[in-house]
Design a protein around this motif. Sequence first.
Motif, PDB file in Angstrom:
ATOM      1  N   PHE A  11       0.826  -1.212   0.000  1.00  0.00           N
ATOM      2  CA  PHE A  11       0.000   0.000   0.000  1.00  0.00           C
ATOM      3  C   PHE A  11       0.860   1.263   0.000  1.00  0.00           C
ATOM      4  O   PHE A  11       0.575   2.224  -0.708  1.00  0.00           O
ATOM      5  CB  PHE A  11      -0.939  -0.005   1.209  1.00  0.00           C
ATOM      6  CG  PHE A  11      -1.820   1.198   1.279  1.00  0.00           C
ATOM      7  CD1 PHE A  11      -2.927   1.310   0.452  1.00  0.00           C
ATOM      8  CD2 PHE A  11      -1.539   2.232   2.160  1.00  0.00           C
ATOM      9  CE1 PHE A  11      -3.746   2.429   0.511  1.00  0.00           C
ATOM     10  CE2 PHE A  11      -2.339   3.350   2.220  1.00  0.00           C
ATOM     11  CZ  PHE A  11      -3.449   3.455   1.397  1.00  0.00           C
ATOM     12  N   ASN A  12       1.929   1.258   0.801  1.00  0.00           N
ATOM     13  CA  ASN A  12       2.788   2.439   0.918  1.00  0.00           C
ATOM     14  C   ASN A  12       3.951   2.460  -0.063  1.00  0.00           C
ATOM     15  O   ASN A  12       4.765   3.386  -0.045  1.00  0.00           O
ATOM     16  CB  ASN A  12       3.342   2.535   2.344  1.00  0.00           C
ATOM     17  CG  ASN A  12       2.249   2.807   3.336  1.00  0.00           C
ATOM     18  OD1 ASN A  12       1.373   3.619   3.099  1.00  0.00           O
ATOM     19  ND2 ASN A  12       2.276   2.105   4.456  1.00  0.00           N
ATOM     20  N   ARG A  13       4.073   1.429  -0.913  1.00  0.00           N
ATOM     21  CA  ARG A  13       5.132   1.315  -1.917  1.00  0.00           C
ATOM     22  C   ARG A  13       6.529   1.313  -1.283  1.00  0.00           C
ATOM     23  O   ARG A  13       7.449   1.979  -1.746  1.00  0.00           O
ATOM     24  CB  ARG A  13       5.044   2.433  -2.953  1.00  0.00           C
ATOM     25  CG  ARG A  13       3.763   2.466  -3.728  1.00  0.00           C
ATOM     26  CD  ARG A  13       3.761   1.369  -4.733  1.00  0.00           C
ATOM     27  NE  ARG A  13       2.560   1.481  -5.564  1.00  0.00           N
ATOM     28  CZ  ARG A  13       1.905   0.455  -6.038  1.00  0.00           C
ATOM     29  NH1 ARG A  13       2.339  -0.756  -5.792  1.00  0.00           N
ATOM     30  NH2 ARG A  13       0.842   0.603  -6.766  1.00  0.00           N
ATOM     31  N   HIS A  14       6.663   0.560  -0.190  1.00  0.00           N
ATOM     32  CA  HIS A  14       7.955   0.417   0.469  1.00  0.00           C
ATOM     33  C   HIS A  14       8.593  -0.900   0.061  1.00  0.00           C
ATOM     34  O   HIS A  14       7.911  -1.911  -0.083  1.00  0.00           O
ATOM     35  CB  HIS A  14       7.808   0.431   1.993  1.00  0.00           C
ATOM     36  CG  HIS A  14       7.420   1.745   2.550  1.00  0.00           C
ATOM     37  ND1 HIS A  14       8.174   2.886   2.406  1.00  0.00           N
ATOM     38  CD2 HIS A  14       6.342   2.124   3.266  1.00  0.00           C
ATOM     39  CE1 HIS A  14       7.586   3.885   2.995  1.00  0.00           C
ATOM     40  NE2 HIS A  14       6.451   3.460   3.532  1.00  0.00           N
ATOM     41  N   ARG A  15       9.900  -0.893  -0.087  1.00  0.00           N
ATOM     42  CA  ARG A  15      10.630  -2.136  -0.346  1.00  0.00           C
ATOM     43  C   ARG A  15      10.679  -2.940   0.943  1.00  0.00           C
ATOM     44  O   ARG A  15      10.553  -2.395   2.043  1.00  0.00           O
ATOM     45  CB  ARG A  15      12.035  -1.836  -0.826  1.00  0.00           C
ATOM     46  CG  ARG A  15      12.050  -1.234  -2.198  1.00  0.00           C
ATOM     47  CD  ARG A  15      13.456  -1.081  -2.712  1.00  0.00           C
ATOM     48  NE  ARG A  15      13.407  -0.656  -4.094  1.00  0.00           N
ATOM     49  CZ  ARG A  15      14.127   0.328  -4.580  1.00  0.00           C
ATOM     50  NH1 ARG A  15      14.969   0.974  -3.817  1.00  0.00           N
ATOM     51  NH2 ARG A  15      14.014   0.667  -5.841  1.00  0.00           N
ATOM     52  N   VAL A  16      10.880  -4.244   0.790  1.00  0.00           N
ATOM     53  CA  VAL A  16      11.006  -5.124   1.950  1.00  0.00           C
ATOM     54  C   VAL A  16      12.282  -5.948   1.835  1.00  0.00           C
ATOM     55  O   VAL A  16      12.823  -6.129   0.737  1.00  0.00           O
ATOM     56  CB  VAL A  16       9.785  -6.065   2.113  1.00  0.00           C
ATOM     57  CG1 VAL A  16       8.538  -5.284   2.440  1.00  0.00           C
ATOM     58  CG2 VAL A  16       9.579  -6.922   0.886  1.00  0.00           C
ATOM     59  N   GLN A  17      12.717  -6.438   2.975  1.00  0.00           N
ATOM     60  CA  GLN A  17      13.879  -7.315   3.049  1.00  0.00           C
ATOM     61  C   GLN A  17      13.451  -8.521   3.872  1.00  0.00           C
ATOM     62  O   GLN A  17      12.771  -8.373   4.884  1.00  0.00           O
ATOM     63  CB  GLN A  17      15.015  -6.583   3.743  1.00  0.00           C
ATOM     64  CG  GLN A  17      16.159  -7.429   4.170  1.00  0.00           C
ATOM     65  CD  GLN A  17      17.136  -6.646   5.031  1.00  0.00           C
ATOM     66  OE1 GLN A  17      17.299  -5.440   4.881  1.00  0.00           O
ATOM     67  NE2 GLN A  17      17.766  -7.328   5.951  1.00  0.00           N
ATOM     68  N   PHE A  18      13.813  -9.727   3.433  1.00  0.00           N
ATOM     69  CA  PHE A  18      13.490 -10.928   4.196  1.00  0.00           C
ATOM     70  C   PHE A  18      14.430 -12.060   3.825  1.00  0.00           C
ATOM     71  O   PHE A  18      15.165 -11.972   2.841  1.00  0.00           O
ATOM     72  CB  PHE A  18      12.033 -11.350   3.988  1.00  0.00           C
ATOM     73  CG  PHE A  18      11.634 -11.584   2.556  1.00  0.00           C
ATOM     74  CD1 PHE A  18      11.870 -12.793   1.936  1.00  0.00           C
ATOM     75  CD2 PHE A  18      11.009 -10.582   1.828  1.00  0.00           C
ATOM     76  CE1 PHE A  18      11.492 -13.013   0.613  1.00  0.00           C
ATOM     77  CE2 PHE A  18      10.629 -10.786   0.511  1.00  0.00           C
ATOM     78  CZ  PHE A  18      10.875 -12.011  -0.102  1.00  0.00           C
TER      79      PHE A  18
END
Length: 80
Positions: A11-18
Motif C-alpha cells: 500500500f505504501n510502496r515500500h521495499r522489503v527485506q526478508f
Amino acid sequence: MKTLLFSTAIFNRHRVQFLYGMKLVFLEPYYISRNKSGKKVLFGRVDNTSEIKMFEYDKIFNIRILASHKFSPIIPILTA
C-alpha cells in the motif's frame, strides 16, 4: 502477521527485506495471492532485476519494511 506487513508495504510502496530459505532478498512487493496448490504466495520484483518472482509464504522469515526506500511499480508494455 506476514500478510499485514506485506499489505502495508504494498500500500505504501515500500521495499522489503526478508530471508527466503537461507538467502537474503530485497523486494518491491506487488501483490499477495495463492498458487495452484493453494499456498499463499507473494509476487514482486527483486532489486536490480526486471523479473517478477513468486515467493512462498512458508519460506519467508525475518521480514523488514524498508520505509526509507519507496518504489513505483514497473509495468511491462508489450510491443506488437
